[in-house]
Design a protein around this motif. Structure first.
Motif, PDB file in Angstrom:
ATOM      1  N   LYS A 139       9.028   1.909  -1.368  1.00 48.62           N
ATOM      2  CA  LYS A 139       8.148   1.669  -0.391  1.00 48.62           C
ATOM      3  C   LYS A 139       7.893   0.066  -0.688  1.00 48.62           C
ATOM      4  O   LYS A 139       8.357  -0.418  -1.726  1.00 48.62           O
ATOM      5  N   ALA A 140       7.291  -0.729   0.264  1.00 44.44           N
ATOM      6  CA  ALA A 140       7.165  -2.016   0.420  1.00 44.44           C
ATOM      7  C   ALA A 140       5.994  -2.184  -0.596  1.00 44.44           C
ATOM      8  O   ALA A 140       5.034  -1.406  -0.714  1.00 44.44           O
ATOM      9  N   PRO A 141       5.810  -3.610  -1.287  1.00 44.08           N
ATOM     10  CA  PRO A 141       4.711  -3.872  -1.997  1.00 44.08           C
ATOM     11  C   PRO A 141       3.401  -3.785  -0.991  1.00 44.08           C
ATOM     12  O   PRO A 141       3.668  -4.100   0.263  1.00 44.08           O
ATOM     13  N   GLN A 157       3.494  -1.319  -6.224  1.00 44.57           N
ATOM     14  CA  GLN A 157       4.618  -0.957  -5.282  1.00 44.57           C
ATOM     15  C   GLN A 157       4.973   0.573  -5.724  1.00 44.57           C
ATOM     16  O   GLN A 157       5.134   0.687  -7.076  1.00 44.57           O
TER      17      GLN A 157
END
Lengths: 125, 108
Positions: B42-44, B38
């Motif tokens: 931001k999204a993983p 991650q």
């Protein structure tokens, strides 16, 4: 292209309610288990809840059990999280994620292969 | 519930270094272990699943190993874009999918 788009976040007072949505596209939504994962500001990832493909089975983290309800509408390709009795410690970015299963031998290995961009929930007076 | 413990919590390294992050489960989880990366805001992103399988599109410098309770994520030669936070996750229990607390990889 697989897309997951969350909405419904915002500012809510302690004790209040909020419903999050996750609109899915680019794949057969009704074939996949789906999850909610949250991340408090500056903290790590915490799994919140999951629902199976037809909505007949759900599970929750202890921290939200009895307050949050996960559901889905396969006709609308949408995942939901109804959040009631919200507390300050529920403040977080909430992500929806798709679980894909890998079958090998006698095992079925799940992993979260697509994630939404997240929606921020702030619980404060 | 299954607890996941990562070490170290943070790590400083240089471009080109070989880096290893460890994840330990509180009980045996066979190979039901995933790794995510991650970056801030931001999204993983999924890197490794089933302990050692590389997710499509992920560079081969990332690798995973282990089974039972002890697992490792290795980056063979750090690139500038690899500085991020890394999380392990167990999928052995389909009632709770626990994440580790994260390992922040920083530039030395």
């Amino acid at each position: 292209e697989v897309q997951l788009v969350e909405s419904g976040g915002g500012l809510v007072q302690p004790g209040g309610s909020l419903r999050l949505s996750c609109a899915a596209s680019g794949f057969t939504f009704s074939s996949y288990w789906m999850h909610w994962v949250r991340q408090a500001p500056g903290k790590g990832l915490v799994w919140v809840s999951r629902i199976n493909s037809d909505g007949s089975s759900t599970s929750y983290a202890d921290s939200v059990k009895g307050r949050f309800t996960i559901s889905r509408d396969n006709a609308k390709n949408t995942l939901y999280l109804q959040m009631n009795s919200l507390r300050a410690e529920d403040t977080a970015v909430y992500y929806c994620a798709r679980e894909r299963t890998y079958y090998y031998g006698s095992g079925s290995y799940g992993r979260f292969d697509y994630w939404g961009q997240g929606t921020l929930v702030t619980v404060s007076s | 519930d299954i607890q996941m413990t990562q070490s170290p919590s943070s790590l400083s390294a240089s471009v080109g270094d070989r880096v290893t992050i460890t994840c330990r489960a509180s009980q045996s989880i066979s190979s039901y272990l995933n790794w995510y990366q991650q970056k801030p805001g931001k999204a993983p992103k999924l890197l490794i699943y089933a302990a050692s399988s590389l997710q499509s599109g992920v560079p081969s410098r990332f690798s995973g190993s282990g089974s039972g309770t002890d697992f490792t994520l290795t980056i063979s030669s750090l690139q500038p874009e690899d500085f991020a936070t890394y999380y392990c996750q167990q999928s052995y229990s389909t009632l709770t999918y626990t994440f580790g607390q994260g390992t922040k990889l920083e530039i030395k």
